[in-house]
Design an enzyme around this catalytic site. Structure first.
Site, PDB file in Angstrom:
ATOM      1  N   VAL A   1       1.115  -0.772  -0.017  1.00 13.85           N
ATOM      2  CA  VAL A   1      -0.193  -0.053  -0.263  1.00 13.85           C
ATOM      3  C   VAL A   1       0.844   1.522   0.022  1.00 13.85           C
ATOM      4  O   VAL A   1       1.962   1.111   0.682  1.00 13.85           O
ATOM      5  CB  VAL A   1      -1.246   0.092   0.938  1.00 13.85           C
ATOM      6  CG1 VAL A   1      -1.695   1.437   1.156  1.00 13.85           C
ATOM      7  CG2 VAL A   1      -2.172  -1.152   0.996  1.00 13.85           C
TER       8      VAL A   1
ATOM      9  N   CYS B   1      12.301   8.124  -1.990  1.00 13.64           N
ATOM     10  CA  CYS B   1      11.311   8.419  -1.856  1.00 13.64           C
ATOM     11  C   CYS B   1      11.444   8.066  -3.608  1.00 13.64           C
ATOM     12  O   CYS B   1      11.586   9.096  -4.531  1.00 13.64           O
ATOM     13  CB  CYS B   1      10.200   9.291  -1.919  1.00 13.64           C
ATOM     14  SG  CYS B   1       8.590   8.525  -2.483  1.00 13.64           S
TER      15      CYS B   1
ATOM     16  N   HIS C   1      10.985   1.614   0.459  1.00 12.14           N
ATOM     17  CA  HIS C   1      11.674   0.971   1.601  1.00 12.14           C
ATOM     18  C   HIS C   1      11.938  -0.812   1.244  1.00 12.14           C
ATOM     19  O   HIS C   1      13.014  -0.938   1.574  1.00 12.14           O
ATOM     20  CB  HIS C   1      10.668   1.400   2.898  1.00 12.14           C
ATOM     21  CG  HIS C   1      10.855   2.382   3.406  1.00 12.14           C
ATOM     22  ND1 HIS C   1      10.914   3.828   2.242  1.00 12.14           N
ATOM     23  CD2 HIS C   1      10.766   3.331   5.027  1.00 12.14           C
ATOM     24  CE1 HIS C   1      11.073   4.602   3.627  1.00 12.14           C
ATOM     25  NE2 HIS C   1      10.428   4.408   4.903  1.00 12.14           N
ATOM     26  N   GLU C   2      10.184  -1.357   1.288  1.00  9.14           N
ATOM     27  CA  GLU C   2      10.908  -2.574   0.652  1.00  9.14           C
ATOM     28  C   GLU C   2      11.471  -2.978  -0.020  1.00  9.14           C
ATOM     29  O   GLU C   2      12.154  -3.933   0.086  1.00  9.14           O
ATOM     30  CB  GLU C   2       8.744  -2.572   0.490  1.00  9.14           C
ATOM     31  CG  GLU C   2       8.024  -2.275   1.958  1.00  9.14           C
ATOM     32  CD  GLU C   2       7.275  -1.124   1.714  1.00  9.14           C
ATOM     33  OE1 GLU C   2       6.236  -0.967   2.125  1.00  9.14           O
ATOM     34  OE2 GLU C   2       8.093  -0.304   0.801  1.00  9.14           O
TER      35      GLU C   2
ATOM     36  N   ASP D   1      14.411   9.334   2.729  1.00 11.16           N
ATOM     37  CA  ASP D   1      14.050   8.185   3.444  1.00 11.16           C
ATOM     38  C   ASP D   1      15.506   7.980   4.429  1.00 11.16           C
ATOM     39  O   ASP D   1      16.079   7.330   4.007  1.00 11.16           O
ATOM     40  CB  ASP D   1      13.444   7.337   2.712  1.00 11.16           C
ATOM     41  CG  ASP D   1      12.296   6.989   2.207  1.00 11.16           C
ATOM     42  OD1 ASP D   1      11.762   8.317   2.364  1.00 11.16           O
ATOM     43  OD2 ASP D   1      11.999   6.541   1.072  1.00 11.16           O
TER      44      ASP D   1
ATOM     45  N   SER E   1       2.617   4.933   1.038  1.00  9.10           N
ATOM     46  CA  SER E   1       1.772   5.249   2.193  1.00  9.10           C
ATOM     47  C   SER E   1       0.539   6.660   2.398  1.00  9.10           C
ATOM     48  O   SER E   1       0.532   6.908   2.958  1.00  9.10           O
ATOM     49  CB  SER E   1       3.350   4.821   2.698  1.00  9.10           C
ATOM     50  OG  SER E   1       4.023   6.577   1.238  1.00  9.10           O
TER      51      SER E   1
ATOM     52  N   ARG F   1       7.597   9.418   8.258  1.00  8.91           N
ATOM     53  CA  ARG F   1       7.195  10.200   7.934  1.00  8.91           C
ATOM     54  C   ARG F   1       5.659  10.455   7.343  1.00  8.91           C
ATOM     55  O   ARG F   1       5.114   9.461   7.950  1.00  8.91           O
ATOM     56  CB  ARG F   1       7.388  10.300   5.900  1.00  8.91           C
ATOM     57  CG  ARG F   1       7.178  11.169   5.533  1.00  8.91           C
ATOM     58  CD  ARG F   1       7.678  11.564   3.848  1.00  8.91           C
ATOM     59  NE  ARG F   1       8.741  11.014   3.405  1.00  8.91           N
ATOM     60  CZ  ARG F   1       9.889  10.699   2.668  1.00  8.91           C
ATOM     61  NH1 ARG F   1       9.059  10.612   1.478  1.00  8.91           N
ATOM     62  NH2 ARG F   1      10.880  10.969   2.710  1.00  8.91           N
ATOM     63  N   GLY F   2       5.062  11.272   7.457  1.00  9.42           N
ATOM     64  CA  GLY F   2       3.654  11.900   7.841  1.00  9.42           C
ATOM     65  C   GLY F   2       3.165  11.163   8.851  1.00  9.42           C
ATOM     66  O   GLY F   2       1.426  10.350   8.925  1.00  9.42           O
TER      67      GLY F   2
END
Length: 280
Positions: free
Chosen positions: A80, A187, A226-227, A194, A82, A255-256
């Protein structure tokens, strides 16, 4: 759907009424194919999310707050995006629900549908909510292991360079845990930084620590989610150093109001505790 079609980098309206359609799935397959993964994945694991900004209204209209720990199985066909998850959580803000359990169940069911995106569901997302009385039970703990950041190495490569990874194949195998706080990537869509810490737990030929540190630093200007970064690290170590067992676990700063912490392992084991580090 592709990353450029996601809400990332775009102005988004604030929806404060429950709306599961805000979740934006992204297929894992394209990035996995880049690192040589075809079909079933050669690892176990999950993406451990922490959502610090979750609120809804009880049936009397009184705001409730909680921290959500969400576990996304790595075998799911999709992740999903982010920002879409953040927008989805915001949609609970003015929604009346009768209990934290009802919120948990909706998040679990909605995220599960999103990460399989119409495919047969083989494993559900896990969701655990901590309400305000339990906040003081949330610990802060650094990743365990020997820090390779102590090494005085020269770094001049800032795109992933697997050639830095070497191991002592002619010597006695070892079992050790190595950690670094110098992981940084960007990102995939926005290019924003990140920041993360990474733990490598393995048994097998001893990995050259200086080379591993240079390899981790080489992600500094690399654009991936990230993944995807963690799976790239896992596959590069597996291919270059040939450990008998391997686990790679990264904790990225939030973040957020969200942090994402991917974990990949060559063998069955309990997942790491979703415990934040000081930087998170």
């Amino acid at each position: 759907m592709t990353p450029d079609q996601s809400p990332l980098g775009k102005t988004a309206s604030y929806a404060d009424q429950y709306d599961p359609s805000l979740l934006f799935p992204l297929a894992r397959e394209p990035k996995r194919s880049e690192i040589g993964i075809r079909g079933s994945v050669p690892f176990l694991g999950a993406d451990l999310w922490t959502a610090f900004e979750l609120s809804w209204l009880n049936m009397k209209g009184k705001p409730q707050v909680a921290i959500a720990h969400v576990t996304i199985p790595c075998e799911s066909t999709h992740i999903v995006e982010s920002k879409s998850f953040k927008l989805y959580l915001n949609s609970f803000n003015n929604t009346r629900l009768d209990s934290a359990d009802a919120v948990r169940d909706r998040i679990r069911d909605d995220v599960t549908r999103a990460i399989w995106d119409g495919e047969t569901v083989k494993s559900a997302a896990g969701v655990r909510l901590l309400t305000a009385p339990l906040f003081e039970c949330e610990p802060v703990k650094e990743l365990e292991g020997v820090s390779i950041d102590r090494l005085d190495v020269e770094c001049d490569t800032y795109q992933p360079q697997p050639d830095f990874l070497t191991a002592a194949f002619g010597e006695k195998p070892v079992e050790e845990v190595l950690v670094s706080d110098l992981l940084k990537s960007n990102c995939l869509v926005t290019g924003q930084p990140d920041w993360g810490s990474v733990q490598v737990r393995y048994s097998g030929p001893q990995i050259d620590q200086a080379g591993l540190l240079q390899y981790i630093v080489s992600f500094r200007n690399h654009n991936e989610f990230h993944e995807q970064c963690v799976e790239r690290i896992y596959m590069d170590i597996l291919t270059r150093c040939k450990p008998a067992k391997l686990m790679v676990y990264a904790r990225y700063t939030r973040r957020g109001g969200l942090d994402i912490n991917p974990w990949r392992s060559s063998h069955p084991q309990l997942p790491p505790a979703n415990t934040r580090t000081a930087r998170q």
